[in-house]
Structure formats: structure tokens, C-alpha cells
Design an enzyme around this catalytic site. Structure first.
Site, PDB file in Angstrom:
ATOM      1  CG  HIS A  42      -0.291   0.350   2.499  1.00  0.00           C
ATOM      2  ND1 HIS A  42       0.322  -0.609   3.268  1.00  0.00           N
ATOM      3  CD2 HIS A  42      -0.126   1.523   3.168  1.00  0.00           C
ATOM      4  CE1 HIS A  42       0.828  -0.049   4.348  1.00  0.00           C
ATOM      5  NE2 HIS A  42       0.582   1.244   4.307  1.00  0.00           N
TER       6      HIS A  42
HETATM    7  C1  UD1 Z   1      -2.401   5.828   5.153  1.00  0.00           C
HETATM    8  C2  UD1 Z   1      -1.141   6.458   5.754  1.00  0.00           C
HETATM    9  C3  UD1 Z   1      -0.032   5.428   5.786  1.00  0.00           C
HETATM   10  C4  UD1 Z   1      -0.466   4.169   6.504  1.00  0.00           C
HETATM   11  C5  UD1 Z   1      -1.766   3.643   5.903  1.00  0.00           C
HETATM   12  C6  UD1 Z   1      -2.282   2.484   6.712  1.00  0.00           C
HETATM   13  C7  UD1 Z   1      -0.818   8.859   5.324  1.00  0.00           C
HETATM   14  C8  UD1 Z   1      -0.092   9.862   4.501  1.00  0.00           C
HETATM   15  N1  UD1 Z   1      -0.690   7.579   4.927  1.00  0.00           N
HETATM   16  O1  UD1 Z   1      -2.095   5.482   3.824  1.00  0.00           O
HETATM   17  O2  UD1 Z   1       1.081   5.953   6.482  1.00  0.00           O
HETATM   18  O3  UD1 Z   1       0.541   3.194   6.388  1.00  0.00           O
HETATM   19  O4  UD1 Z   1      -2.754   4.684   5.920  1.00  0.00           O
HETATM   20  O5  UD1 Z   1      -3.161   1.684   5.985  1.00  0.00           O
HETATM   21  O6  UD1 Z   1      -1.469   9.206   6.258  1.00  0.00           O
HETATM   22  N2  UD1 Z   1      -9.323   4.584   0.569  1.00  0.00           N
HETATM   23  C9  UD1 Z   1     -10.564   4.011   0.464  1.00  0.00           C
HETATM   24  N3  UD1 Z   1     -11.223   3.698   1.613  1.00  0.00           N
HETATM   25  C10 UD1 Z   1     -10.708   3.919   2.842  1.00  0.00           C
HETATM   26  C11 UD1 Z   1      -9.453   4.525   2.928  1.00  0.00           C
HETATM   27  C12 UD1 Z   1      -8.767   4.843   1.785  1.00  0.00           C
HETATM   28  O7  UD1 Z   1     -11.081   3.786  -0.643  1.00  0.00           O
HETATM   29  O8  UD1 Z   1     -11.364   3.593   3.855  1.00  0.00           O
HETATM   30  C13 UD1 Z   1      -8.570   4.866  -0.686  1.00  0.00           C
HETATM   31  C14 UD1 Z   1      -8.852   6.225  -1.300  1.00  0.00           C
HETATM   32  O9  UD1 Z   1      -8.801   6.077  -2.688  1.00  0.00           O
HETATM   33  C15 UD1 Z   1      -7.651   7.042  -0.838  1.00  0.00           C
HETATM   34  C16 UD1 Z   1      -6.539   6.015  -0.806  1.00  0.00           C
HETATM   35  O10 UD1 Z   1      -7.176   4.815  -0.397  1.00  0.00           O
HETATM   36  O11 UD1 Z   1      -7.363   8.089  -1.696  1.00  0.00           O
HETATM   37  C17 UD1 Z   1      -5.416   6.351   0.155  1.00  0.00           C
HETATM   38  O12 UD1 Z   1      -5.912   6.574   1.473  1.00  0.00           O
HETATM   39  P1  UD1 Z   1      -5.098   7.502   2.495  1.00  0.00           P
HETATM   40  O13 UD1 Z   1      -5.718   7.442   3.833  1.00  0.00           O
HETATM   41  O14 UD1 Z   1      -4.881   8.845   1.899  1.00  0.00           O
HETATM   42  O15 UD1 Z   1      -3.670   6.850   2.541  1.00  0.00           O
HETATM   43  P2  UD1 Z   1      -3.251   5.333   2.758  1.00  0.00           P
HETATM   44  O16 UD1 Z   1      -2.597   4.850   1.523  1.00  0.00           O
HETATM   45  O17 UD1 Z   1      -4.394   4.570   3.308  1.00  0.00           O
HETATM   46  N1  UDP Z   2      -3.988  -5.541   8.739  1.00  0.00           N
HETATM   47  C1  UDP Z   2      -5.266  -6.085   8.823  1.00  0.00           C
HETATM   48  N2  UDP Z   2      -5.872  -6.509   7.662  1.00  0.00           N
HETATM   49  C2  UDP Z   2      -5.256  -6.434   6.453  1.00  0.00           C
HETATM   50  C3  UDP Z   2      -3.952  -5.868   6.378  1.00  0.00           C
HETATM   51  C4  UDP Z   2      -3.351  -5.421   7.538  1.00  0.00           C
HETATM   52  O1  UDP Z   2      -5.835  -6.182   9.912  1.00  0.00           O
HETATM   53  O2  UDP Z   2      -5.861  -6.836   5.456  1.00  0.00           O
HETATM   54  C5  UDP Z   2      -3.330  -5.087   9.977  1.00  0.00           C
HETATM   55  C6  UDP Z   2      -1.980  -5.719  10.209  1.00  0.00           C
HETATM   56  O3  UDP Z   2      -2.124  -6.964  10.879  1.00  0.00           O
HETATM   57  C7  UDP Z   2      -1.289  -4.663  11.053  1.00  0.00           C
HETATM   58  C8  UDP Z   2      -1.857  -3.367  10.520  1.00  0.00           C
HETATM   59  O4  UDP Z   2      -3.070  -3.710   9.851  1.00  0.00           O
HETATM   60  O5  UDP Z   2      -1.649  -4.790  12.418  1.00  0.00           O
HETATM   61  C9  UDP Z   2      -0.900  -2.715   9.563  1.00  0.00           C
HETATM   62  O6  UDP Z   2      -1.535  -1.660   8.914  1.00  0.00           O
HETATM   63  P1  UDP Z   2      -1.115  -1.138   7.492  1.00  0.00           P
HETATM   64  O7  UDP Z   2      -0.331  -2.155   6.778  1.00  0.00           O
HETATM   65  O8  UDP Z   2      -2.353  -0.631   6.846  1.00  0.00           O
HETATM   66  O9  UDP Z   2      -0.254   0.164   7.844  1.00  0.00           O
HETATM   67  P2  UDP Z   2       1.254   0.414   8.325  1.00  0.00           P
HETATM   68  O10 UDP Z   2       1.546  -0.474   9.467  1.00  0.00           O
HETATM   69  O11 UDP Z   2       2.150   0.189   7.157  1.00  0.00           O
HETATM   70  O12 UDP Z   2       1.246   1.856   8.689  1.00  0.00           O
END
Ligand code: UD1
Ligand code: UDP
Length: 356
Positions: free
Chosen positions: A204
Site C-alpha cells: 500500500h
Molecule cells: C495511510 C497512511 C499510511 C499508513 C496507511 C495504513 C498517510 C499519509 N498515509 O495510507 O502511512 O501506512 O494509511 O493503511 O497518512 N481509501 C478508500 N477507503 C478507505 C481509505 C482509503 O477507498 O477507507 C482509498 C482512497 O482512494 C484514498 C486512498 O485509499 O485516496 C489512500 O488513502 P489515504 O488514507 O490517503 O492513505 P493510505 O494509503 O491509506
Molecule cells: N492488517 C489487517 N488486515 C489487512 C492488512 C493489515 O488487519 O488486510 C493489519 C496488520 O495486521 C497490522 C496493521 O493492519 O496490524 C498494519 O496496517 P497497514 O499495513 O495498513 O499500515 P502500516 O503499518 O504500514 O502503517
């Protein structure tokens, strides 16, 4: 004591679960603010339902957007909530836009900020998370570090006060929920898998998903493994695959894309996978906690301790390296070192907050 906790993204709900419990057990009053950064059921509500986290007192419903727009919306609204709630302390987790907005809103109102997962650095300024962490650490009054490396990173930046090495609340969560996950989760059966006979992958990070070159290189590398690879797909990645028209080749492959998993299902999938391939911070650590070898699909990691004895290996997007490790790497013969505390970090954090 009145504590306001800011959460917004998937890993923050997981980190908040043990902390929220410890706060309640210590008799503190917690106001839980959800920024709404993540909002799909499988990215947000499922964790509240599964982990005993109380419902948020407020959900700002900010949703997705460019960094400035998303962080700015949060900042404006968090400030209003803080002015009304007047908490004694604001807790923020990790390195997302929700973290930075919470820390910035609080510090401007002279409310003490506690940063959990403080001191992590990738030294990669291309990552939005790197800016969020550095800025948050420099706003925070209490800097709760999960590892010794994190403490040293803060010292190198001239920070000296309020630093506490407390271990990692993600280990607390794993220890709290692993047993119940084994009892409740049916995910291995539902997906028709055999324990130890599949690979688990997550992708991601923006720099892996946001260009067709990077994303297609990663997906092709996973497809070429000729082994069952389960990829619970983050909505960001799903959207990019659709935007770039990837995976439409009709070629047979053992790569299986599934919806994001609940935490309990994810723990079971991690624990039983032959190897984990990920660009997630949390998933790298969980692989280490479960002693499952991990390949990190990034050019670097913040979690240097996981690299010891070869439990985690940085492979970036290099398909050859990925193939080589999947085929030939042997299991490290030394157990992972307990470098992330003893699973009591939430209690430790609450003890320190209470003493202020
Ligand atoms: C965010 C965090 C990242 C973290 C990750 C955990 C920032 C800059 N990034 O990244 O550090 O590792 O969360 O998962 O804060 N979207 C949906 N539904 C949702 C959420 C997101 O469709 O419920 C889609 C949207 O298209 C959105 C994209 O995902 O534009 C990215 O979501 P965003 O929260 O901006 O960043 P993440 O990649 O989730
Ligand atoms: N996780 C989850 N379901 C998934 C993928 C990840 O519950 O399908 C959990 C994972 O076990 C961990 C956390 O989400 O506890 C990690 O989050 P993510 O990878 O979104 O973000 P990051 O840790 O890179 O910020």
C-alpha cells in the site's frame, strides 16, 4: 485525567486497542476522536467491532484527499474539538496525516502531546510518513519509543526531554488477540488454504502503488512466483490497479486478491504463512513477532531490529531477489530477539502519562 486520543487509519485502531483498555483500567477518561481518514467498513469499523475499542466519541469524516486538503480539514476540526473538550493530554499514534493533524492542533493550544511510536525514521524524504513523524516528534512532549533505535534517532535530532523506551503496543495487541484469533478465525478454511503452504503479501505504500511501473513490477513478481500468494488488497492499491488497467491479462496465476482482512483473520493468516511479503510497517513487525520470515518490498525499513539474523530482508521491487528468497532462503536458526518490549507497553505508557 482527561485524555483525547486521535485515530484515523487502520494501524491506529489496532495500536489504540491495548492503550484504550489500559487508560480505562487506570481510571482515566478517554475521548476518542476518529478523523475518518479510513472509512470503509473493512478499514475501520471492523476493528472497533473486533477489538473492544469503544465507539469513537466523534468521527470527523474527513475521508480521502490530497495531503494538504486532508491534513488541513483534520487540523481545523480537531482544533474545534480540543477547544470544547479541553483535555489534559492528546495521544497520537505513528506517522499518518491524522497523527500530524492531531499533534499540530494540540501543540498550538498548549495541550501536552504524547506520541506513540516515536523516533521511527526511514531517512527517505519521499515518504509522506517521514515528514509526519519528524514534525510530530518535534511537537511532542512525551515521546514513547518502541525500540532503542528509535531513541537514538531522536537523540541524533537533538531531542532529549520526555523520551521513554516503552516497547511496542503492536506487540501488546498481538499478545492480547492471538489466542482469540486462533479460536475464532475460520479464514484458512474459508480460503481453502493449507497452513504453511501459501505466501501472504500486502502492498500500500504510495511509492509502490502510485506509478504503473512500480505497481506492475510488483504484481508481476508476485504472479511469477508460481506459488499461492494471498494479497488482501488495500483500497488504495485496488484503485490504482483499476486506474492503470493492471491484472487484466487473463493469464493464469496463483496470485489471489482478496478484500482487506479483519485483524483476527490477518493474525491467523500471518502466523500460518510460509513467508510474508510486505511494504507495511506493522506487518513487518508482526512477521517478526510470529517468527515468520519476511521480505520487505521497499528500499529500506524503519524497523532495523527485524533484519537481525535474516528474519526480515529488504528486497525492494527486485523480482530476482524476491524469487531467490522465496525459493532458496532457509529459515533463520536463531529466534527473533525480544527487541520490542514485553507486551506491556500500553501499561507503561499510561503509568508515565498518569505521573505528569
Ligand atoms: C495511510 C497512511 C499510511 C499508513 C496507511 C495504513 C498517510 C499519509 N498515509 O495510507 O502511512 O501506512 O494509511 O493503511 O497518512 N481509501 C478508500 N477507503 C478507505 C481509505 C482509503 O477507498 O477507507 C482509498 C482512497 O482512494 C484514498 C486512498 O485509499 O485516496 C489512500 O488513502 P489515504 O488514507 O490517503 O492513505 P493510505 O494509503 O491509506
Ligand atoms: N492488517 C489487517 N488486515 C489487512 C492488512 C493489515 O488487519 O488486510 C493489519 C496488520 O495486521 C497490522 C496493521 O493492519 O496490524 C498494519 O496496517 P497497514 O499495513 O495498513 O499500515 P502500516 O503499518 O504500514 O502503517
Amino acid at each position: 485525567m482527561r485524555v483525547l486520543t486521535v485515530v484515523g487509519a487502520r494501524p491506529q485502531f489496532i495500536k489504540a486497542a491495548p492503550l484504550s483498555l489500559a487508560l480505562r483500567q487506570a481510571g482515566h477518561q478517554e475521548f476518542l476522536l476518529h478523523t475518518g481518514q479510513h472509512y470503509d467498513y473493512g478499514m475501520s469499523q471492523v476493528f472497533f467491532d473486533e477489538l473492544g475499542l469503544p465507539e469513537a466519541n466523534i468521527n470527523l469524516d474527513v475521508r480521502s484527499g490530497d495531503h494538504g486538503q486532508q491534513t488541513g480539514q483534520m487540523l481545523i476540526q480537531i482544533e474545534t474539538v480540543l477547544q470544547a473538550q479541553k483535555p489534559d493530554c492528546v495521544i497520537v499514534f505513528g506517522d499518518t496525516n491524522s497523527t500530524l493533524a492531531g499533534a499540530l492542533a494540540a501543540v498550538k493550544l498548549h495541550i501536552p502531546v504524547a506520541h506513540i511510536e516515536s523516533g521511527l525514521r526511514s531517512f527517505n524524504r519521499q515518504m509522506p510518513e517521514e515528514h509526519n513523524r519528524i514534525l510530530t516528534d518535534h511537537c511532542a512532549d512525551l515521546l514513547f519509543c518502541p525500540t532503542q533505535t528509535a531513541v537514538e534517532n531522536l537523540h541524533r535530532e537533538g531531542l532529549a526531554d520526555g523520551i521513554h523506551l516503552v516497547g511496542d503496543p503492536m506487540l501488546d495487541a498481538v499478545l492480547m488477540f492471538s489466542k482469540v484469533a486462533q479460536k475464532k478465525s475460520q479464514i484458512i478454511e474459508t480460503l481453502g488454504l493449507q497452513k504453511g503452504n501459501y505466501l501472504l503479501a500486502t502492498i500500500h505504500r504510495a511509492y509502490n502503488t502510485d506509478t504503473p511501473q512500480a505497481l506492475s513490477a510488483l504484481l508481476s513478481a508476485l504472479q511469477a512466483l508460481n506459488e499461492t500468494v494471498i494479497l488482501p488488497i488495500h483500497p488504495r492499491t485496488r484503485k490504482k490497479i483499476a486506474d492503470f488497467g493492471l491484472l487484466d491479462t487473463g493469464k493464469p496465476s496463483k496470485l489471489r486478491l482478496i478484500d482487506p482482512l479483519s485483524y483476527l483473520d490477518m493474525l491467523v493468516m500471518e502466523q500460518n504463512s510460509r513467508m510474508i511479503l510486505t511494504d507495511s510497517g506493522g506487518v513487518q513487525k508482526e512477521a517478526y513477532f510470529f517468527a515468520v520470515p519476511c521480505l520487505t518490498l521497499r528500499p529500506e525499513t524503519e524497523w532495523l531490529e527485524t533484519l537481525e539474523n535474516g528474519w526480515n530482508t529488504i528486497v525492494g521491487l527486485n523480482a530476482e531477489k524476491i524469487h531467490h528468497h522465496i525459493r532458496y532462503a532457509t529459515r533463520p536458526n536463531q529466534s527473533p530477539r525480544p527487541a520490542f518490549g514485553n507486551g506491556q507497553s500500553a501499561q507503561e505508557i499510561v503509568k508515565i502519562i498518569s505521573s505528569k
